[in-house]
Design a protein around this motif. Sequence first.
Motif, PDB file in Angstrom:
ATOM      1  N   HIS A   1       0.822  -1.213   0.000  1.00 39.72           N
ATOM      2  CA  HIS A   1       0.000   0.000   0.000  1.00 39.72           C
ATOM      3  C   HIS A   1       0.865   1.277   0.000  1.00 39.72           C
ATOM      4  CE1 HIS A   1      -3.702   2.247   1.058  1.00 39.72           C
ATOM      5  NE2 HIS A   1      -2.903   2.980   1.805  1.00 39.72           N
TER       6      HIS A   1
ATOM      7  N   HIS B   1       1.138   4.310  -2.855  1.00 40.44           N
ATOM      8  CA  HIS B   1       1.017   5.768  -2.673  1.00 40.44           C
ATOM      9  C   HIS B   1       2.212   6.470  -3.320  1.00 40.44           C
ATOM     10  CE1 HIS B   1      -2.486   6.656  -0.242  1.00 40.44           C
ATOM     11  NE2 HIS B   1      -2.177   5.785   0.677  1.00 40.44           N
TER      12      HIS B   1
ATOM     13  N   SER C   1      -0.529  10.036   6.023  1.00 40.33           N
ATOM     14  CA  SER C   1      -1.878   9.508   5.956  1.00 40.33           C
ATOM     15  C   SER C   1      -2.434   9.322   7.358  1.00 40.33           C
ATOM     16  CB  SER C   1      -1.779   8.188   5.210  1.00 40.33           C
ATOM     17  OG  SER C   1      -3.030   7.613   5.159  1.00 40.33           O
TER      18      SER C   1
ATOM     19  N   HIS D   1      -0.039   6.308   8.534  1.00 41.15           N
ATOM     20  CA  HIS D   1       1.407   6.338   8.343  1.00 41.15           C
ATOM     21  C   HIS D   1       1.916   7.745   8.056  1.00 41.15           C
ATOM     22  CE1 HIS D   1      -0.091   5.925   4.182  1.00 41.15           C
ATOM     23  NE2 HIS D   1      -0.763   4.890   4.643  1.00 41.15           N
TER      24      HIS D   1
ATOM     25  N   ASP E   1      -7.045   6.949  -0.270  1.00 41.45           N
ATOM     26  CA  ASP E   1      -6.921   5.576  -0.754  1.00 41.45           C
ATOM     27  C   ASP E   1      -7.792   5.323  -1.988  1.00 41.45           C
ATOM     28  OD1 ASP E   1      -5.123   5.142   1.203  1.00 41.45           O
ATOM     29  OD2 ASP E   1      -6.475   4.052   2.544  1.00 41.45           O
TER      30      ASP E   1
END
Length: 336
Positions: A111, A115, A136, A139, A302
């Motif tokens: 993931h 990004h 995010s 994270h 996302d």
Amino acid sequence: MNILSIESSCDEMAAAIVTDMNVVKTSIVSSQIDLHKKYGGVVPELAGRHHLELVNNVVQSALDEAGMKFHDIDLFAGTRGPGLAAALLVGSTAAKSYAFALGKDFVGVNHHEAHILSVLLEHENVQFPFVSLLVSGGHTMIVIVDAPGKYRIVGATIDDAAGEAYDKVARLLGLGYPGGPLIDNLAENGNPKAFNFPRPMKDEPTKMSFSGLKTAVKYAVRDNPDASVEDICASFQAAVIDSLISKTKSTLDLLNSEELKATAISIGGGVAANSNLRSRIEDLAKEYSIRALVPDKSMCTDNAVMIAVAGKIHYDLRGPDSIGTGIDPGWKISDL
Ligand code: KG4
Ligand code: ZN
């Protein structure tokens, strides 16, 4: 090559069909914000159960919108990690099942890598190395991208992610969920200097911390009951973004001192939709005379398009993954 990708690492169930990494045939994002709103954050088990109800319909809608059938798909990509196990399992198992049933290839995608690599869809001739700021709800890290598939995590938060801080501050101000866009809007009409919130870990070039900042906002609200919510939002946002910018700057200096010279700065993740962060990154790129790779806002939060882009790059570099490949909720990009 037609790639059908599925993203379900957190509270979004998304599917996309992308041809050859750059033609987006369709992108569907089914958000569960309303489902989790009353809890002020994502409830993993609820997310997983809801994904299960949605996955086949979201995939079928993607095919219908693209005017395609299952047999037109050449490669199935699914997010393998990091993320919530209950949520990851659904999208990744669906992608593997479609691939297995149709005799097509499958790739499991990271993931965070998705990004980072999503900027390659919108920007041509990206050169390496570049510095990527990934911010995010789950994270916050600064990564040196030496090449596709080669990442060095040089900075990260030691506690809350930046988006998590936005969500927690919004909750304590009684604004709602998710907090980022709400605070971003209110901050536009506030004074960023009204409160001098701490810029945590000032002496650490790349380490970040946001949980103390959230506590500082809590005390400011308690001690200044008549303060304007716009001023609190603007001052909080200034502290978060000052911190992100100063750590990104240190990383650029670090890379330049290695005589590798960064070619660009990119941003990704939900907080990259923040208007103030976007313009500060553009300014920073100008200061260093390098490119700013700022994705469209729809590509920051996302989505499955980024999974298809990273899936295609992964497939070209390393070939397909086995259908037996399991999810990895703690998968680090430095371990790719
Ligand atoms: O990447 P994402 O969709 O999901 C995760 O992987 O976490 O990011 C969601 C996070 C939330 O914490 C949300 O509050 C934050 O991104 N966010 C923003 C903005 N839009 C979304 N934060 C600041 N400003 C925004 N405009
Ligand atoms: Zn994300």
